[in-house]
Design a protein around this motif. Structure first.
Motif, PDB file in Angstrom:
ATOM      1  N   TYR A 159      17.548  53.424 -39.384  1.00 33.48           N
ATOM      2  CA  TYR A 159      17.592  54.234 -38.163  1.00 33.48           C
ATOM      3  C   TYR A 159      19.037  54.515 -37.792  1.00 33.48           C
ATOM      4  CZ  TYR A 159      16.963  55.377 -33.218  1.00 33.48           C
ATOM      5  OH  TYR A 159      16.987  55.982 -31.995  1.00 33.48           O
ATOM      6  N   ALA A 160      19.315  55.752 -37.408  1.00 33.57           N
ATOM      7  CA  ALA A 160      20.674  56.101 -36.999  1.00 33.57           C
ATOM      8  C   ALA A 160      20.620  57.178 -35.924  1.00 33.57           C
ATOM      9  CB  ALA A 160      21.478  56.593 -38.194  1.00 33.57           C
ATOM     10  N   HIS A 161      20.548  56.747 -34.681  1.00 34.40           N
ATOM     11  CA  HIS A 161      20.579  57.691 -33.570  1.00 34.40           C
ATOM     12  C   HIS A 161      21.149  56.967 -32.357  1.00 34.40           C
ATOM     13  CE1 HIS A 161      19.439  60.810 -30.758  1.00 34.40           C
ATOM     14  NE2 HIS A 161      19.139  61.583 -31.810  1.00 34.40           N
ATOM     15  N   PRO A 162      22.133  57.558 -31.687  1.00 30.06           N
ATOM     16  CA  PRO A 162      22.787  56.862 -30.579  1.00 30.06           C
ATOM     17  C   PRO A 162      21.976  56.814 -29.281  1.00 30.06           C
ATOM     18  CG  PRO A 162      23.728  59.039 -30.842  1.00 30.06           C
ATOM     19  CD  PRO A 162      22.763  58.839 -31.985  1.00 30.06           C
ATOM     20  N   ASN A 163      20.976  57.668 -29.124  1.00 23.43           N
ATOM     21  CA  ASN A 163      20.254  57.782 -27.866  1.00 23.43           C
ATOM     22  C   ASN A 163      18.915  57.056 -27.941  1.00 23.43           C
ATOM     23  OD1 ASN A 163      19.070  58.550 -25.478  1.00 23.43           O
ATOM     24  ND2 ASN A 163      19.322  60.743 -25.789  1.00 23.43           N
ATOM     25  N   ALA A 164      18.774  56.013 -27.143  1.00 23.97           N
ATOM     26  CA  ALA A 164      17.527  55.236 -27.139  1.00 23.97           C
ATOM     27  C   ALA A 164      16.365  55.991 -26.483  1.00 23.97           C
ATOM     28  CB  ALA A 164      17.751  53.907 -26.434  1.00 23.97           C
ATOM     29  N   ALA A 165      16.652  57.106 -25.832  1.00 26.66           N
ATOM     30  CA  ALA A 165      15.595  57.905 -25.211  1.00 26.66           C
ATOM     31  C   ALA A 165      15.206  59.097 -26.086  1.00 26.66           C
ATOM     32  CB  ALA A 165      16.057  58.392 -23.842  1.00 26.66           C
ATOM     33  N   SER A 166      15.647  59.114 -27.327  1.00 27.94           N
ATOM     34  CA  SER A 166      15.403  60.258 -28.215  1.00 27.94           C
ATOM     35  C   SER A 166      14.007  60.207 -28.835  1.00 27.94           C
ATOM     36  CB  SER A 166      16.446  60.287 -29.330  1.00 27.94           C
ATOM     37  OG  SER A 166      16.218  59.230 -30.234  1.00 27.94           O
ATOM     38  N   LEU A 167      13.597  61.343 -29.365  1.00 29.58           N
ATOM     39  CA  LEU A 167      12.323  61.421 -30.073  1.00 29.58           C
ATOM     40  C   LEU A 167      12.380  60.578 -31.348  1.00 29.58           C
ATOM     41  CD1 LEU A 167       9.500  62.658 -30.161  1.00 29.58           C
ATOM     42  CD2 LEU A 167      10.487  64.617 -31.362  1.00 29.58           C
ATOM     43  N   ASN A 168      13.532  60.547 -32.006  1.00 34.75           N
ATOM     44  CA  ASN A 168      13.691  59.728 -33.210  1.00 34.75           C
ATOM     45  C   ASN A 168      13.456  58.248 -32.899  1.00 34.75           C
ATOM     46  OD1 ASN A 168      14.274  61.828 -34.903  1.00 34.75           O
ATOM     47  ND2 ASN A 168      16.472  61.646 -34.668  1.00 34.75           N
ATOM     48  N   HIS A 169      13.968  57.799 -31.769  1.00 33.31           N
ATOM     49  CA  HIS A 169      13.768  56.402 -31.369  1.00 33.31           C
ATOM     50  C   HIS A 169      12.282  56.125 -31.141  1.00 33.31           C
ATOM     51  CE1 HIS A 169      14.869  52.516 -29.708  1.00 33.31           C
ATOM     52  NE2 HIS A 169      14.033  52.741 -28.720  1.00 33.31           N
ATOM     53  N   HIS A 170      11.599  57.069 -30.533  1.00 30.57           N
ATOM     54  CA  HIS A 170      10.157  56.921 -30.307  1.00 30.57           C
ATOM     55  C   HIS A 170       9.408  56.829 -31.640  1.00 30.57           C
ATOM     56  CE1 HIS A 170       6.227  57.345 -28.493  1.00 30.57           C
ATOM     57  NE2 HIS A 170       5.987  58.357 -29.321  1.00 30.57           N
ATOM     58  N   PHE A 171       9.775  57.685 -32.599  1.00 35.84           N
ATOM     59  CA  PHE A 171       9.147  57.636 -33.927  1.00 35.84           C
ATOM     60  C   PHE A 171       9.365  56.280 -34.582  1.00 35.84           C
ATOM     61  CE2 PHE A 171       9.699  62.485 -34.557  1.00 35.84           C
ATOM     62  CZ  PHE A 171       8.515  62.724 -33.887  1.00 35.84           C
ATOM     63  N   LYS A 172      10.605  55.775 -34.478  1.00 32.66           N
ATOM     64  CA  LYS A 172      10.924  54.475 -35.084  1.00 32.66           C
ATOM     65  C   LYS A 172      10.097  53.368 -34.447  1.00 32.66           C
ATOM     66  CE  LYS A 172      13.987  51.959 -33.559  1.00 32.66           C
ATOM     67  NZ  LYS A 172      13.893  50.634 -32.914  1.00 32.66           N
ATOM     68  N   GLN A 173      10.029  53.359 -33.133  1.00 31.64           N
ATOM     69  CA  GLN A 173       9.253  52.329 -32.438  1.00 31.64           C
ATOM     70  C   GLN A 173       7.771  52.407 -32.797  1.00 31.64           C
ATOM     71  OE1 GLN A 173      10.257  52.919 -28.251  1.00 31.64           O
ATOM     72  NE2 GLN A 173      11.123  50.865 -28.253  1.00 31.64           N
ATOM     73  N   THR A 174       7.231  53.606 -32.844  1.00 32.50           N
ATOM     74  CA  THR A 174       5.812  53.787 -33.174  1.00 32.50           C
ATOM     75  C   THR A 174       5.516  53.297 -34.583  1.00 32.50           C
ATOM     76  OG1 THR A 174       5.667  55.668 -31.673  1.00 32.50           O
ATOM     77  CG2 THR A 174       3.941  55.457 -33.342  1.00 32.50           C
ATOM     78  N   ALA A 175       6.368  53.666 -35.530  1.00 35.75           N
ATOM     79  CA  ALA A 175       6.168  53.224 -36.914  1.00 35.75           C
ATOM     80  C   ALA A 175       6.268  51.708 -37.015  1.00 35.75           C
ATOM     81  CB  ALA A 175       7.201  53.880 -37.824  1.00 35.75           C
ATOM     82  N   GLU A 176       7.271  51.128 -36.368  1.00 39.01           N
ATOM     83  CA  GLU A 176       7.459  49.674 -36.415  1.00 39.01           C
ATOM     84  C   GLU A 176       6.270  48.942 -35.796  1.00 39.01           C
ATOM     85  OE1 GLU A 176      10.829  46.389 -35.074  1.00 39.01           O
ATOM     86  OE2 GLU A 176      10.987  48.437 -34.371  1.00 39.01           O
ATOM     87  N   GLN A 177       5.808  49.394 -34.648  1.00 38.34           N
ATOM     88  CA  GLN A 177       4.682  48.738 -33.974  1.00 38.34           C
ATOM     89  C   GLN A 177       3.391  48.879 -34.777  1.00 38.34           C
ATOM     90  OE1 GLN A 177       4.659  50.607 -30.142  1.00 38.34           O
ATOM     91  NE2 GLN A 177       6.392  49.405 -29.370  1.00 38.34           N
TER      92      GLN A 177
END
Length: 48
Positions: free
Chosen positions: A7-25
């Motif tokens: 994962y490489a995105h500086p904004n924790a409120a980004s759509l990429n962060h949401h995708f990462k969290q969803t995949a991980e969970q």
């Protein structure tokens, strides 16, 4: 099964962060082993 999420995105409120969290969970709930590598805290420098 083992999974590596890079994962490489500086904004924790980004759509990429949401995708990462969803995949991980989702993978964790299905008893998969998940390792997440966030490149920003590692001070990754993409310049060769």
């Amino acid at each position: 099964m083992k999974h590596l999420i890079i994962y490489a995105h500086p904004n924790a409120a980004s759509l990429n962060h949401h995708f990462k969290q969803t995949a991980e969970q989702t993978l964790t709930q299905k008893n998969h082993e998940v390792v997440v590598r966030d490149l920003y805290p590692l001070h990754f420098n993409p310049v060769l």
